[in-house]
Design a protein around this motif. Structure first.
Motif, PDB file in Angstrom:
ATOM      1  N   GLN A 171      11.440 -15.156  -2.136  1.00  0.00           N
ATOM      2  CA  GLN A 171      12.541 -14.495  -1.485  1.00  0.00           C
ATOM      3  C   GLN A 171      12.495 -13.907  -0.252  1.00  0.00           C
ATOM      4  N   SER A 172      11.255 -13.552   0.088  1.00  0.00           N
ATOM      5  CA  SER A 172      10.779 -13.075   1.628  1.00  0.00           C
ATOM      6  C   SER A 172      10.944 -14.437   2.386  1.00  0.00           C
ATOM      7  N   GLU A 190       4.722 -13.087  -8.413  1.00  0.00           N
ATOM      8  CA  GLU A 190       4.132 -13.146  -7.037  1.00  0.00           C
ATOM      9  C   GLU A 190       4.833 -14.327  -6.109  1.00  0.00           C
ATOM     10  N   GLU A 233      13.488  -4.781  -0.272  1.00  0.00           N
ATOM     11  CA  GLU A 233      12.479  -4.943  -1.333  1.00  0.00           C
ATOM     12  C   GLU A 233      12.937  -6.087  -2.333  1.00  0.00           C
ATOM     13  N   PHE A 234      11.794  -6.687  -2.794  1.00  0.00           N
ATOM     14  CA  PHE A 234      11.937  -7.895  -3.578  1.00  0.00           C
ATOM     15  C   PHE A 234      11.054  -7.615  -4.936  1.00  0.00           C
ATOM     16  N   HIS A 235      11.584  -7.875  -6.066  1.00  0.00           N
ATOM     17  CA  HIS A 235      10.836  -7.472  -7.278  1.00  0.00           C
ATOM     18  C   HIS A 235      10.871  -8.983  -8.068  1.00  0.00           C
ATOM     19  N   VAL A 257       5.827  -6.539  -6.021  1.00  0.00           N
ATOM     20  CA  VAL A 257       6.813  -6.230  -5.360  1.00  0.00           C
ATOM     21  C   VAL A 257       6.651  -6.599  -3.796  1.00  0.00           C
ATOM     22  N   SER A 258       7.415  -7.040  -3.033  1.00  0.00           N
ATOM     23  CA  SER A 258       7.298  -7.033  -1.600  1.00  0.00           C
ATOM     24  C   SER A 258       8.369  -6.662  -0.888  1.00  0.00           C
ATOM     25  N   TRP A 294       7.478  -8.673   7.015  1.00  0.00           N
ATOM     26  CA  TRP A 294       6.941  -8.629   5.787  1.00  0.00           C
ATOM     27  C   TRP A 294       5.823  -7.533   5.361  1.00  0.00           C
ATOM     28  N   VAL A 350       8.397 -13.375  -5.415  1.00  0.00           N
ATOM     29  CA  VAL A 350       8.708 -12.339  -3.994  1.00  0.00           C
ATOM     30  C   VAL A 350       8.379 -13.149  -2.932  1.00  0.00           C
ATOM     31  N   ARG A 351       7.476 -14.011  -2.931  1.00  0.00           N
ATOM     32  CA  ARG A 351       6.955 -14.739  -1.734  1.00  0.00           C
ATOM     33  C   ARG A 351       8.276 -15.515  -1.110  1.00  0.00           C
TER      34      ARG A 351
END
Lengths: 471, 471
Positions: A300-301, A294, A289-291, A231-232, A318, A297-298
């Motif tokens: 997506q951010s 690893e 929030e991204f699910h 999750v990020s 972030w 999510v990186r």
């Protein structure tokens, strides 16, 4: 007794209610109460709508007991009002015609969890936090998160959603099947455990969102989701609401599976800074929030950072540390309380609408102009990925003129949303508060809703006075 | 005229039908036909169910025309049977009580596409391939893909799905709103363009899957999706159905957003090898497709490879080249025709069921045993991520005993699925073929369906003889 006048019909209603209460006391003993404190607590307590207590409260412990109560009420045409946690916002648990509040909070058993099928079966009184605590060790979670720790039954009845809906859907997507007690006290099961079916009318989705007006939901089969590997998330400021909305549109169009994407206007950010001790720039801000994995999510951010920048926003901050992220989302979930601190002497009138996302910036902007013109203090916060937003107007409820002005504002907002191809409520439900907009929103389809209500509850005993307007 | 006996009621029915047809001919001219060839083509033509032609066929071109036809039929209590492309599999377009087939194929306009909102509005006669061709340049796509190039209206009416449903859902998820002509000829709109709403009963999902028995769907607002940046996929052999299903369960549990995950049993693989010139090992095989970013689909492929290996399967043959992938999926989509080549002299009886995924291996295995015991040639292919699978029994329809045995097999399969907590149809619908299983599947909930039908179509003119069994 029902809010009775001196006419014979009301007296008859009262005597029927008395017979039902006597029967309930005999059958349920102390689990049937007529104490005024308990009755008032089972009427509407959360917003400006007036409290209309039921005549009695019964605590049911099984589906069969619910059916017994309904059969007794049906025999005497006495209203039945299902009650979960009482956290609804539009007067759903009020008893305008008196009757029996059927409290399901003791039906709080988690009956089965099937990790292989990503589903579970729960009683209606289980709350969303209780369920998530219970299943945490299975690696699964239940994503629907309205602000309150509402009962799952109540969430189904109002078609609730929350911050995760942009990725995981609403209660209409989360419910696979139901046990329902119908208006004549029959126990039926709708849907099932198969992930899809084409076998007949979709009764499950008819009862989801029916607000107790077609029957009492007593058990639910729910779809669960695997907890994401990673999750990020973070926050991203924008110069105005329009640029924030454009960034959201691009994000969704690219098919990025964003888990949460929430908009706070500058007033709301200011409130959250104060209440939750944040130091955000006081400008329209997205919480994201991204699910995923690893790497996912990186990625997506990074993609979102680029999108934000293209739309004149950023920098995307972030939050890599879990504690930092938790603090941000706690602030988001406390937005209601934060808003209240803007004027501790005021009460809050809260409302929600939902529009096509292409109209969101316009709807939010025009609503903010309306707020300024009226001189309201009214933060805006929204599930922007769905086009759904909330306005919390701080108002002195003892000031009749202020209340009147606020109600007029809520009406303008509801009609504005409908005129943009949207809806007068995205997730709070109709209850009593939004009835007057249904004809405008649904046109002749409202008559089809009435025909269904008439067919499934001919004596109008199931939560009467909700959803369908009188005329 | 309706399949009439010599009793007065039938004669009356015939005369009413004659009046309606005369009125339709006057109003619609050559767009109303009673030619036997056209009538037979508008009855059921795809499976073993017998052809029951309507009394006439009308080609409507607008919603208002549909309403005119329904009003005329309602005035004379003459049945109305909506018709899209006629590709349904359970007799949905048959006219067991005669009446008017309302052909919507000329209502094939794509009325609006809104890329910002990822939605569009289409008339009911638009087909899924037509829509996808039209919107290709917008970067969007419509994911629901039953085998046939069905009409969108028919797909909504039967709650269709297909290979993408595991990721993108079924028609219940794809439809945001509808225009419906009700049984009295009123035009209503359900739902809207907001992504979610809590404003009243979910009529949209009541009409989706109602198979024309509650009204005629004439227009649809549909949710679209962004075309993925990258697509990858491939095939993976397993030693048995059980290990393949376990790999699928793990994949779903991990929350991997797999776009397609299809199971072909060894008989189906053999058929596809022959028909589509593949060289797959003739063992239970999964066909997979991943949608996402370049890095994302690579990661999903690698994760799935590991899962397959842990479950005794593999190697996962990753088709990196688009042409290779297209060839595989063309083979999957041609499974029906491939099956037919196993015995070119036979016809196909096709059926589908859906079970909780934890029971899928058992259900497929027991069904395969049943096939062997009966000596049938019957490939199995399934949307295994949803627990949904199809059996195509090759049978000589002129052999009454073989047909009887096949019908008994279909019944055993339906009841097996229901007993496992599943459904007698995952995506084909009830029509005429699955009516007899609804009481077993739904219990007393069937009476609620009847009450809704009675309320919304009191004269039983909307596609009578479908979904709800006689008794």
């Amino acid at each position: 007794m029902a809010n009775a006048a001196n006419d014979p019909q009301a007296t008859d209603t009262n005597s029927q209610t008395a017979v039902v209460i006597a029967g309930l006391k005999e059958r349920f003993g102390e689990r049937c109460s007529t104490s005024m404190a308990l009755r008032e607590q089972h009427g509407h307590t959360t917003t400006w709508l007036k409290n209309q207590p039921p005549d009695s409260v019964v605590f049911a412990e099984t589906t069969e007991e619910v059916a017994e109560v309904v059969r007794l009420c049906a025999a005497h045409k006495v209203p039945v009002i299902p009650f979960g946690t009482g956290s609804s916002l539009e007067g759903h648990v009020n008893a305008p015609l008196g009757g029996v509040s059927l409290d399901l909070s003791r039906m709080n058993r988690i009956m089965e969890v099937n990790p292989d099928d990503l589903d579970c079966r729960v009683e209606a009184g289980v709350t969303r936090k209780q369920l998530n605590s219970y299943i945490r060790d299975t690696g699964l979670f239940f994503p629907i998160d309205p602000g309150a720790d509402a009962s799952i039954g109540g969430m189904a009845a109002t078609r609730a959603s929350g911050t995760n809906a942009v990725r995981y859907g609403t209660m209409k997507d989360a419910v696979l099947g139901l046990t329902v007690v119908t208006a004549d006290g029959t126990i039926i099961r709708t849907g099932g455990r198969a992930k899809k079916s084409s076998a007949g009318y979709d009764l499950t989705r008819l009862y989801v969102g029916s607000e107790g007006t077609l029957g009492v939901i007593t058990e639910l089969t729910l779809r669960l989701h695997g907890q994401p590997e990673a999750v990020s998330g973070g926050v991203c400021p924008f110069p105005d609401v329009n640029s924030a909305c454009n960034a959201v549109i691009t994000t969704i169009q690219m098919g990025m599976p964003v888990a949460r994407i929430e908009l706070l206007d500058s007033v709301q950010v200011r409130a959250c800074n104060t209440y939750s001790k944040l130091e955000l720039a006081e400008t329209p801000t997205l919480f994201l929030e991204f699910h995923g994995s690893e790497a996912g999510v990186r990625e997506q951010s990074e993609m979102f950072s680029a999108i934000a920048e293209e739309n004149g926003g950023g920098p995307f901050q972030w939050a890599t540390v879990a504690e930092e992220r938790s603090k941000l989302w706690a602030a988001r979930h406390d937005a209601y309380w934060a808003g209240k601190t803007l004027n501790p002497d005021a009460q809050i009138m809260v409302t929600d609408v939902c529009v096509p996302i292409s109209r969101l910036a316009e709807c939010v902007t025009r609503t903010a102009e309306d707020i300024r013109a009226e001189g309201f203090l009214a933060p805006i916060v929204g599930h922007v990925g769905d086009g759904n937003f909330h306005v919390q107007i701080l108002v002195d409820l003892s000031d009749a003129e202020a209340v009147r002005k606020t109600e007029a504002f809520v009406e303008r907002l509801a009609l504005r949303a409908i005129d943009m191809g949207g809806t007068c409520t995205g997730e709070h439900g109709v209850g009593q508060g939004k009835q007057k907009y249904l004809r405008r929103e649904h046109g002749d389809a409202l008559d089809v809703m009435r025909a269904i209500k008439q067919a499934l509850d001919p004596d109008n005993i199931m939560n009467p006075g909700k959803i369908l307007p009188q005329s």
